[in-house]
Design a protein around this motif. Structure first.
Motif, short mmCIF file in Angstrom:
data_model
loop_
_atom_site.label_atom_id
_atom_site.label_comp_id
_atom_site.label_asym_id
_atom_site.label_seq_id
_atom_site.Cartn_x
_atom_site.Cartn_y
_atom_site.Cartn_z
N UNK A 139 0.82 -1.21 0.00
CA UNK A 139 0.00 0.00 0.00
C UNK A 139 0.86 1.27 0.00
N UNK A 140 2.09 1.16 0.49
CA UNK A 140 2.97 2.34 0.54
C UNK A 140 3.54 2.69 -0.82
N UNK A 141 3.41 1.80 -1.80
CA UNK A 141 3.93 2.05 -3.14
C UNK A 141 5.35 1.55 -3.30
N UNK A 142 5.81 1.49 -4.54
CA UNK A 142 7.16 1.02 -4.81
C UNK A 142 7.23 -0.50 -4.84
N UNK A 143 8.42 -1.00 -5.10
CA UNK A 143 8.63 -2.43 -5.20
C UNK A 143 8.85 -3.04 -3.81
N UNK A 144 8.29 -4.21 -3.61
CA UNK A 144 8.39 -4.89 -2.32
C UNK A 144 9.03 -6.25 -2.52
N UNK A 145 10.07 -6.52 -1.74
CA UNK A 145 10.70 -7.83 -1.67
C UNK A 145 10.66 -8.28 -0.22
N UNK A 146 10.38 -9.55 -0.04
CA UNK A 146 10.20 -10.03 1.34
C UNK A 146 10.52 -11.51 1.39
N UNK A 156 7.34 -7.21 -6.03
CA UNK A 156 5.92 -6.93 -6.24
C UNK A 156 5.66 -5.44 -6.13
N UNK A 157 4.67 -4.99 -6.88
CA UNK A 157 4.29 -3.57 -6.85
C UNK A 157 2.83 -3.43 -7.26
N UNK A 158 2.14 -2.52 -6.61
CA UNK A 158 0.77 -2.20 -6.99
C UNK A 158 0.80 -1.00 -7.93
N UNK A 159 0.35 -1.19 -9.15
CA UNK A 159 0.42 -0.13 -10.15
C UNK A 159 -0.79 0.80 -10.11
N UNK A 160 -1.86 0.37 -9.48
CA UNK A 160 -3.04 1.21 -9.34
C UNK A 160 -3.36 1.33 -7.85
N UNK A 161 -2.93 2.44 -7.27
CA UNK A 161 -3.15 2.69 -5.85
C UNK A 161 -4.09 3.88 -5.67
N UNK A 162 -5.06 3.76 -4.77
CA UNK A 162 -5.94 4.90 -4.50
C UNK A 162 -5.22 5.94 -3.66
N UNK A 163 -5.67 7.19 -3.75
CA UNK A 163 -5.10 8.24 -2.91
C UNK A 163 -5.40 7.97 -1.43
N UNK A 164 -6.60 7.48 -1.17
CA UNK A 164 -6.97 7.11 0.20
C UNK A 164 -6.95 5.60 0.31
N UNK A 165 -6.03 5.06 1.06
CA UNK A 165 -5.87 3.61 1.16
C UNK A 165 -7.03 3.00 1.93
N UNK A 166 -7.41 1.77 1.60
CA UNK A 166 -8.51 1.14 2.34
C UNK A 166 -8.09 0.82 3.77
N UNK A 167 -8.88 1.18 4.76
CA UNK A 167 -8.58 0.79 6.13
C UNK A 167 -8.57 -0.73 6.26
N UNK A 168 -7.76 -1.23 7.16
CA UNK A 168 -7.64 -2.67 7.39
C UNK A 168 -8.26 -3.02 8.73
N UNK A 169 -9.19 -3.98 8.71
CA UNK A 169 -9.76 -4.51 9.94
C UNK A 169 -9.27 -5.92 10.18
#
Length: 321
Positions: A139-146, A156-169
């Protein structure tokens, strides 16, 4: 004032009806909605298990106001957390900021289908903790390795990110899950009105965050018919989380609930059309500190009568809580 939600229960209704029922619920004035994410129904009598994320995408386009939420998705076995992150970001864009990502440690009922085995409760919580970290990193953007104890992520990377991230429950059932939710979640999820869960969530950092509960109900002008339907389709509900998370399929729930009587169900689930009985069933959630309660109307073909009754009688009464 507690917010009252509507549940799209994928185990009891086909996908097109789920969406059309939600449209009616939005029109009736429900404050929010939640959607189960199952591969199997609890009992064969429920008869459905469509793909929740396709339903949610359609619901986002068919509605304009009502918030949407998974209740809940397991991001560890059937889905890899990188895929859950992508789905959640896409849903937030499709719904224009109305989506919340509800997560939980899952049930064997749904996760066994990929043949990966079913871990112990402690391992499942560890997996959920690691999965949430991966999702937030994406959700923070950029490439992720783990490279972790349970998951690997390669560039991994999310290419379509919303300006307001979805809250996590995060769904909780005990002290360890409350500690995880208090530390890592934006809201807490529970299906039982236990004040100790909310208190534990607060102790671990959850103070001031939303608390979302869920309550099965069975509206019908014929109370006996409502009790019979609730017994037929929802008698599994009384098994409790330690049992419900372990059984591998509907036949297991059939066997585990063979001695549950209609009277047992009627004592646990409000049935019929007495508004006061439904209000009394919601009240323990309010007293325990929940800020939102999603109602599950039992019976896929009985949604519209319930929604119409809720609009004129139930929701006004619940607003007074």
């Amino acid at each position: 004032m507690v917010q009252i939600g509507y549940t799209m229960m994928t185990e009891q209704t086909g996908p097109r009806a789920l969406v059309s029922d939600l449209v009616a619920a939005e029109r009736a004035g429900f404050d929010f909605s939640v959607t189960s994410d199952h591969y199997f129904p609890w009992l064969e009598s429920q008869g459905h298990a469509s793909y929740a994320w396709s339903v949610l995408g359609a619901a986002a386009q068919a509605t304009t106001r009502i918030p949407l939420m998974t209740y809940v998705t397991c991001p560890t076995v059937r889905y890899h957390p990188v895929v859950v992150a992508q789905k959640a970001a896409t849903m937030q864009l499709l719904s224009q900021g109305r989506f919340r990502l509800g997560l939980g440690s899952g049930e064997n009922l749904n996760e066994h289908v990929v043949g990966a085995g079913w871990p112990s409760p402690q391992i499942r919580l560890e997996m959920l903790d690691e999965a949430v970290d991966i999702i937030r990193a994406l959700f923070e953007g950029g490439n992720v390795n783990h490279q972790g104890a349970h998951f690997d992520v390669a560039n991994a990377r999310l290419w379509d990110l919303p300006d307001e991230l979805p809250p996590i429950g995060i769904a909780v059932s005990g002290e360890r899950s409350c500690a995880l939710a208090g530390r890592s979640a934006d809201l807490v999820i529970a299906t039982e009105p236990k004040a100790e869960l909310i208190e534990s969530f607060d102790r671990h950092g959850g103070g001031g965050k939303p608390r979302v509960g869920q309550l099965p109900v069975c509206y019908d002008t014929d109370r006996d018919a409502a009790i019979a339907r609730a017994h037929d389709q929802f008698r599994w509900f009384g098994g409790g989380w330690p049992v419900n998370s372990e059984l591998p399929g509907p036949s297991g729930f059939e066997g585990a609930t063979q001695f549950v009587t209609p009277q047992d169900v009627a004592e646990a689930i409000p049935c019929g059309d007495d508004v006061s009985a439904f209000v009394d069933a919601v009240r323990p959630f309010v007293e325990a500190g929940f800020t939102e309660v999603a109602l599950v109307q039992i019976g896929g073909e009985h949604q519209l009568p319930f929604i119409q009754w809720a609009e004129t009688k139930l929701l006004p009464a619940l607003r007074e809580l």
